[in-house]
Design a protein around this motif. Sequence first.
Motif, PDB file in Angstrom:
ATOM      1  N   SER A   8       0.642  -1.210  -0.096  1.00  0.00           N
ATOM      2  CA  SER A   8      -0.107  -0.036  -0.079  1.00  0.00           C
ATOM      3  C   SER A   8       0.796   1.248   0.108  1.00  0.00           C
ATOM      4  O   SER A   8       2.037   1.367   0.510  1.00  0.00           O
ATOM      5  CB  SER A   8      -0.783  -0.026   1.394  1.00  0.00           C
ATOM      6  OG  SER A   8      -1.905   1.115   1.217  1.00  0.00           O
ATOM      7  N   THR A   9       0.482   2.154  -0.589  1.00  0.00           N
ATOM      8  CA  THR A   9       1.160   3.525  -0.405  1.00  0.00           C
ATOM      9  C   THR A   9       0.772   4.512   0.525  1.00  0.00           C
ATOM     10  O   THR A   9      -0.705   4.693   0.553  1.00  0.00           O
ATOM     11  CB  THR A   9       0.952   4.172  -1.860  1.00  0.00           C
ATOM     12  OG1 THR A   9       1.383   3.388  -2.893  1.00  0.00           O
ATOM     13  CG2 THR A   9       1.812   5.560  -1.940  1.00  0.00           C
ATOM     14  N   VAL A  10       1.323   4.859   1.496  1.00  0.00           N
ATOM     15  CA  VAL A  10       1.051   5.799   2.565  1.00  0.00           C
ATOM     16  C   VAL A  10       1.914   7.167   2.549  1.00  0.00           C
ATOM     17  O   VAL A  10       2.873   7.034   2.219  1.00  0.00           O
ATOM     18  CB  VAL A  10       1.197   5.180   3.871  1.00  0.00           C
ATOM     19  CG1 VAL A  10       0.917   6.008   4.879  1.00  0.00           C
ATOM     20  CG2 VAL A  10       0.505   3.852   3.871  1.00  0.00           C
ATOM     21  N   TYR A  11       1.131   8.266   2.332  1.00  0.00           N
ATOM     22  CA  TYR A  11       1.828   9.556   2.369  1.00  0.00           C
ATOM     23  C   TYR A  11       1.798  10.047   3.607  1.00  0.00           C
ATOM     24  O   TYR A  11       0.834  10.292   4.500  1.00  0.00           O
ATOM     25  CB  TYR A  11       1.018  10.406   1.340  1.00  0.00           C
ATOM     26  CG  TYR A  11       0.871   9.976  -0.144  1.00  0.00           C
ATOM     27  CD1 TYR A  11       2.099  10.138  -0.882  1.00  0.00           C
ATOM     28  CD2 TYR A  11      -0.039   9.320  -0.265  1.00  0.00           C
ATOM     29  CE1 TYR A  11       2.222   9.874  -2.124  1.00  0.00           C
ATOM     30  CE2 TYR A  11      -0.254   8.657  -1.805  1.00  0.00           C
ATOM     31  CZ  TYR A  11       1.014   8.943  -2.743  1.00  0.00           C
ATOM     32  OH  TYR A  11       1.058   8.813  -3.863  1.00  0.00           O
ATOM     33  N   PHE A  12       3.027  10.288   4.173  1.00  0.00           N
ATOM     34  CA  PHE A  12       3.402  11.080   5.516  1.00  0.00           C
ATOM     35  C   PHE A  12       3.454  12.423   5.348  1.00  0.00           C
ATOM     36  O   PHE A  12       4.100  12.875   4.523  1.00  0.00           O
ATOM     37  CB  PHE A  12       4.583  10.094   6.080  1.00  0.00           C
ATOM     38  CG  PHE A  12       4.217   8.668   6.577  1.00  0.00           C
ATOM     39  CD1 PHE A  12       3.412   8.419   7.690  1.00  0.00           C
ATOM     40  CD2 PHE A  12       4.906   7.511   5.782  1.00  0.00           C
ATOM     41  CE1 PHE A  12       3.252   7.011   7.949  1.00  0.00           C
ATOM     42  CE2 PHE A  12       4.522   6.427   6.004  1.00  0.00           C
ATOM     43  CZ  PHE A  12       3.921   5.976   7.084  1.00  0.00           C
ATOM     44  N   GLN A  15       7.431  15.723   8.409  1.00  0.00           N
ATOM     45  CA  GLN A  15       8.153  15.687   9.816  1.00  0.00           C
ATOM     46  C   GLN A  15       7.779  14.126  10.469  1.00  0.00           C
ATOM     47  O   GLN A  15       8.710  13.815  11.083  1.00  0.00           O
ATOM     48  CB  GLN A  15       7.640  16.725  10.859  1.00  0.00           C
ATOM     49  CG  GLN A  15       8.085  18.272  10.244  1.00  0.00           C
ATOM     50  CD  GLN A  15       7.599  19.144  10.989  1.00  0.00           C
ATOM     51  OE1 GLN A  15       6.309  19.114  11.463  1.00  0.00           O
ATOM     52  NE2 GLN A  15       8.257  20.284  11.467  1.00  0.00           N
ATOM     53  N   LEU A  16       6.809  13.677  10.219  1.00  0.00           N
ATOM     54  CA  LEU A  16       6.239  12.274  10.634  1.00  0.00           C
ATOM     55  C   LEU A  16       7.271  11.349  10.082  1.00  0.00           C
ATOM     56  O   LEU A  16       7.859  10.413  10.596  1.00  0.00           O
ATOM     57  CB  LEU A  16       4.781  12.221  10.477  1.00  0.00           C
ATOM     58  CG  LEU A  16       3.805  12.901  11.259  1.00  0.00           C
ATOM     59  CD1 LEU A  16       2.438  12.279  11.075  1.00  0.00           C
ATOM     60  CD2 LEU A  16       4.266  12.522  12.965  1.00  0.00           C
ATOM     61  N   HIS A  17       7.363  11.538   8.662  1.00  0.00           N
ATOM     62  CA  HIS A  17       8.100  10.567   7.967  1.00  0.00           C
ATOM     63  C   HIS A  17       9.699  10.504   8.481  1.00  0.00           C
ATOM     64  O   HIS A  17      10.334   9.483   8.674  1.00  0.00           O
ATOM     65  CB  HIS A  17       8.205  10.957   6.449  1.00  0.00           C
ATOM     66  CG  HIS A  17       9.098  10.000   5.676  1.00  0.00           C
ATOM     67  ND1 HIS A  17      10.068  10.207   5.088  1.00  0.00           N
ATOM     68  CD2 HIS A  17       8.412   8.614   5.368  1.00  0.00           C
ATOM     69  CE1 HIS A  17      10.493   9.143   4.479  1.00  0.00           C
ATOM     70  NE2 HIS A  17       9.672   8.103   4.483  1.00  0.00           N
ATOM     71  N   ALA A  18      10.244  11.850   8.685  1.00  0.00           N
ATOM     72  CA  ALA A  18      11.569  11.868   9.328  1.00  0.00           C
ATOM     73  C   ALA A  18      11.460  11.380  10.689  1.00  0.00           C
ATOM     74  O   ALA A  18      12.610  10.542  10.988  1.00  0.00           O
ATOM     75  CB  ALA A  18      11.964  13.614   9.567  1.00  0.00           C
ATOM     76  N   ALA A  19      10.532  11.622  11.696  1.00  0.00           N
ATOM     77  CA  ALA A  19      10.660  10.948  12.727  1.00  0.00           C
ATOM     78  C   ALA A  19      10.763   9.354  12.645  1.00  0.00           C
ATOM     79  O   ALA A  19      11.441   8.870  13.385  1.00  0.00           O
ATOM     80  CB  ALA A  19       9.470  11.433  13.753  1.00  0.00           C
ATOM     81  N   LEU A  20       9.667   8.765  11.690  1.00  0.00           N
ATOM     82  CA  LEU A  20       9.736   7.368  11.662  1.00  0.00           C
ATOM     83  C   LEU A  20      10.929   6.739  11.123  1.00  0.00           C
ATOM     84  O   LEU A  20      11.512   5.888  11.434  1.00  0.00           O
ATOM     85  CB  LEU A  20       8.575   7.130  10.575  1.00  0.00           C
ATOM     86  CG  LEU A  20       8.508   5.834  10.174  1.00  0.00           C
ATOM     87  CD1 LEU A  20       7.777   4.975  11.384  1.00  0.00           C
ATOM     88  CD2 LEU A  20       7.060   5.565   9.057  1.00  0.00           C
ATOM     89  N   ARG A  21      11.846   7.543  10.118  1.00  0.00           N
ATOM     90  CA  ARG A  21      12.938   7.092   9.475  1.00  0.00           C
ATOM     91  C   ARG A  21      13.988   6.969  10.729  1.00  0.00           C
ATOM     92  O   ARG A  21      14.816   6.128  10.834  1.00  0.00           O
ATOM     93  CB  ARG A  21      13.403   7.864   8.314  1.00  0.00           C
ATOM     94  CG  ARG A  21      12.440   7.815   7.146  1.00  0.00           C
ATOM     95  CD  ARG A  21      12.358   6.804   6.485  1.00  0.00           C
ATOM     96  NE  ARG A  21      13.917   6.061   5.777  1.00  0.00           N
ATOM     97  CZ  ARG A  21      14.055   5.291   5.436  1.00  0.00           C
ATOM     98  NH1 ARG A  21      13.289   4.130   5.370  1.00  0.00           N
ATOM     99  NH2 ARG A  21      15.225   4.813   4.868  1.00  0.00           N
TER     100      ARG A  21
END
Length: 77
Positions: A8-12, A15-21
């Motif tokens: 599935s494609t999820v768009y973050f 800032q959330l994506h950076a925290a997740l990474r």
Amino acid sequence: MSETPKRSTVYFDPQLHAALRLKTAHTHRSVSDIVNDAVRAALAEDQEDLAAFEERVSEPTISYKALLNDLKAHGKL
């Protein structure tokens, strides 16, 4: 036999994506593992909420107005 994972494609939010990474690097887990765990936790919480609603379905209800009047009558407001 295990099921094949679904893609599935999820768009973050960036800032959330950076925290997740950063979390993936810190915990040595994949984004998929972390997101799957978060979704499972959210669904489990929903299930608990639904069960609580079912347990309380027979409880008497009170209107918001009546609640405020009761609080005022007892010196809480």
